[in-house]
Design a protein around this motif. Structure first.
Motif, PDB file in Angstrom:
ATOM      1  N   ALA A  70      34.538  29.518  40.306  1.00  0.00           N
ATOM      2  CA  ALA A  70      34.758  29.034  42.032  1.00  0.00           C
ATOM      3  C   ALA A  70      35.707  30.137  42.447  1.00  0.00           C
ATOM      4  N   GLY A  71      36.660  30.339  41.994  1.00  0.00           N
ATOM      5  CA  GLY A  71      37.663  31.472  42.672  1.00  0.00           C
ATOM      6  C   GLY A  71      36.940  32.835  42.263  1.00  0.00           C
ATOM      7  N   ARG A 109      33.904  33.754  42.503  1.00  0.00           N
ATOM      8  CA  ARG A 109      32.745  33.596  43.620  1.00  0.00           C
ATOM      9  C   ARG A 109      33.456  33.886  44.957  1.00  0.00           C
ATOM     10  N   GLY A 110      34.675  33.375  45.103  1.00  0.00           N
ATOM     11  CA  GLY A 110      35.238  33.472  46.526  1.00  0.00           C
ATOM     12  C   GLY A 110      36.201  34.551  46.731  1.00  0.00           C
ATOM     13  N   LEU A 111      36.379  35.580  46.070  1.00  0.00           N
ATOM     14  CA  LEU A 111      37.219  36.581  46.129  1.00  0.00           C
ATOM     15  C   LEU A 111      36.542  38.132  45.604  1.00  0.00           C
ATOM     16  N   ALA A 140      40.251  25.441  46.631  1.00  0.00           N
ATOM     17  CA  ALA A 140      40.961  24.859  45.567  1.00  0.00           C
ATOM     18  C   ALA A 140      41.979  23.789  45.938  1.00  0.00           C
ATOM     19  N   VAL A 148      45.098  31.417  49.003  1.00  0.00           N
ATOM     20  CA  VAL A 148      44.297  31.133  47.861  1.00  0.00           C
ATOM     21  C   VAL A 148      43.522  29.881  47.959  1.00  0.00           C
ATOM     22  N   ARG A 156      43.257  29.025  39.771  1.00  0.00           N
ATOM     23  CA  ARG A 156      42.225  28.705  41.102  1.00  0.00           C
ATOM     24  C   ARG A 156      41.463  30.139  41.063  1.00  0.00           C
ATOM     25  N   VAL A 157      41.945  31.531  40.617  1.00  0.00           N
ATOM     26  CA  VAL A 157      41.178  32.642  40.663  1.00  0.00           C
ATOM     27  C   VAL A 157      40.356  33.054  39.712  1.00  0.00           C
ATOM     28  N   ALA A 180      32.005  37.910  46.938  1.00  0.00           N
ATOM     29  CA  ALA A 180      32.281  37.873  45.454  1.00  0.00           C
ATOM     30  C   ALA A 180      32.144  39.347  44.985  1.00  0.00           C
ATOM     31  N   ARG A 228      40.894  30.282  50.310  1.00  0.00           N
ATOM     32  CA  ARG A 228      39.642  31.146  50.172  1.00  0.00           C
ATOM     33  C   ARG A 228      38.939  30.635  48.918  1.00  0.00           C
ATOM     34  N   THR A 229      39.463  30.118  48.069  1.00  0.00           N
ATOM     35  CA  THR A 229      38.844  29.543  46.852  1.00  0.00           C
ATOM     36  C   THR A 229      38.387  28.135  47.011  1.00  0.00           C
TER      37      THR A 229
END
Length: 387
Positions: free
Chosen positions: A122-123, A125-127, A69, A63, A117-118, A201, A66-67
């Motif tokens: 930002a999270g 957008r990254g997942l 963070a 995590v 983080r998710v 995303a 990927r994020t």
């Protein structure tokens, strides 16, 4: 390299040690060293010990990368390691409610880590959208732990439906949702390379659809406990299978070298297959569900953790080949699964089958540890030489 950066270096080996605690319960019963088989302790050590450590080790590693963070703090890492051990020890002492309280506190710590983080911009957008299954799985874990603790205090015989509901969310819902959320995100990459990755995303409509699917999946547990057991199991298999197949595009087999990639792909198919088998032949239900526990959860966890360890230890050669340790692990887990199924079918000889299943499973973890340990030691020596 700090443990905060590579938390798997603590959590993966700890998880395998807890697997030994849980599976030795089979072996001791099979050879007559114990008079009874403590199913609750075994399940606690396996799911809330072994599988939790491997799952959290992956989440704490994946995590933040990927994020983009923050990594887990030392306190978050310490709680994540201590809670499964404490819960397993409490279950060994027969203190089921205390085990759930300790483990639930640890999972709440992980849930806070992941959610911060998710669920932010930002999270998101990254997942991809399917990752919403991960918070759903963590919620199922905490709710399941609370329900099991309450049912344990009231007495499982007095509250059988509440006990089944809590145990279902805890032993099945938690890890199945994690497999769907993480698998839908990572199986294409692990089996077919970075070019097969899902979009970074997910759209708002895609996240909404996945939220509805996760809610239907979680609804299968009260359906099973209170209304229609076979329908609940079938719904669970259909929903988890449909999302995994569509998001991970499971109809496409692995296309890059590495035996462990085929094991990851196979375990993703075995997960929904186990639920559908349990729905088709619910007596004894626990027998068919071991397709989920061994073929889905354990095979997936050991194979993915192998990939994480070898890639972080700088061993691309092992990832792209079929080392004897991976072949041994695959064969031994197959023996463990087949033997555990036969223990349920051939009740007259259940002890020998349980002994074979437990021995094969434990040897599979030895093969896993042999490869992971060698890679980590080689990486440590390389860092020392370059220092």
């Amino acid at each position: 390299m700090t443990l905060r950066h590579d938390p798997w270096r603590v959590l993966f080996p700890l998880g395998v040690l807890l697997a030994w605690a849980g599976v030795l319960e089979w072996l001791l019963y099979a050879v007559g060293a114990t008079a009874e088989y403590r199913a609750v302790f075994h399940a606690t050590a396996q799911i809330q010990g072994f599988m939790t450590c491997l799952a959290v080790g992956f989440l704490y590693t994946f995590v933040p990368r990927r994020t983009a963070a923050a990594e887990p703090t030392h306190l978050q890492l310490a709680v994540a390691a201590a809670a499964p051990v404490a819960a397993t020890l409490a279950a060994l002492d027969g203190r089921v409610a205390l085990a759930q309280a300790l483990w639930g506190a640890g999972l709440l710590n992980v849930a806070v880590f992941v959610s911060r983080r998710v669920l932010g911009r930002a999270g998101l957008r990254g997942l991809p959208g399917v990752f919403v299954w991960v918070p759903a799985g963590l919620a199922a874990a905490v709710i399941g732990a609370v329900l099991v603790a309450v049912a344990a205090v009231l007495g499982p015989a007095e509250e059988p439906e509440l006990w089944r509901l809590g145990r279902g969310l805890l032993l099945q819902g938690f890890l199945t949702a994690l497999v769907v959320g993480v698998g839908g995100t990572m199986i294409p990459v692990l089996t077919r390379g970075p070019g097969a990755a899902a979009p970074a995303a997910g759209s708002a409509s895609g996240r909404a659809a996945q939220t509805i699917a996760a809610a239907l999946f979680l609804a299968s547990f009260p359906l099973e406990a209170y209304l229609a057991p076979r329908a609940g199991l079938a719904l669970r298999g259909v929903i988890s299978g449909a999302v995994l197949v569509s998001e991970a595009r499971l109809w496409r087999p692995p296309s890059i070298p590495g035996l462990h990639r085929w094991l990851i792909w196979s375990s993703a198919w075995l997960l929904p297959a186990g639920y559908l088998a349990a729905a088709a032949a619910p007596e004894p239900r626990s027998t068919a569900l071991h397709v989920v526990f061994v073929g889905g959860f354990a095979l997936m966890a050991l194979s993915v953790s192998l990939h994480v360890a070898l890639s972080h230890a700088g061993r691309p050669d092992a990832l792209a080949s079929s080392p004897w340790q991976v072949r041994a692990m695959a064969g031994l887990l197959l023996v463990a699964l087949a033997s555990r199924l036969l223990a349920g079918v051939d009740a007259a000889r259940s002890r020998p089958w349980l002994g074979l299943a437990s021995g094969a499973f434990l040897l599979a973890t030895v093969a896993w540890g042999s490869l992971v340990g060698a890679a980590v030691r080689a990486a440590a020596k390389s860092r020392e030489a370059s220092a």
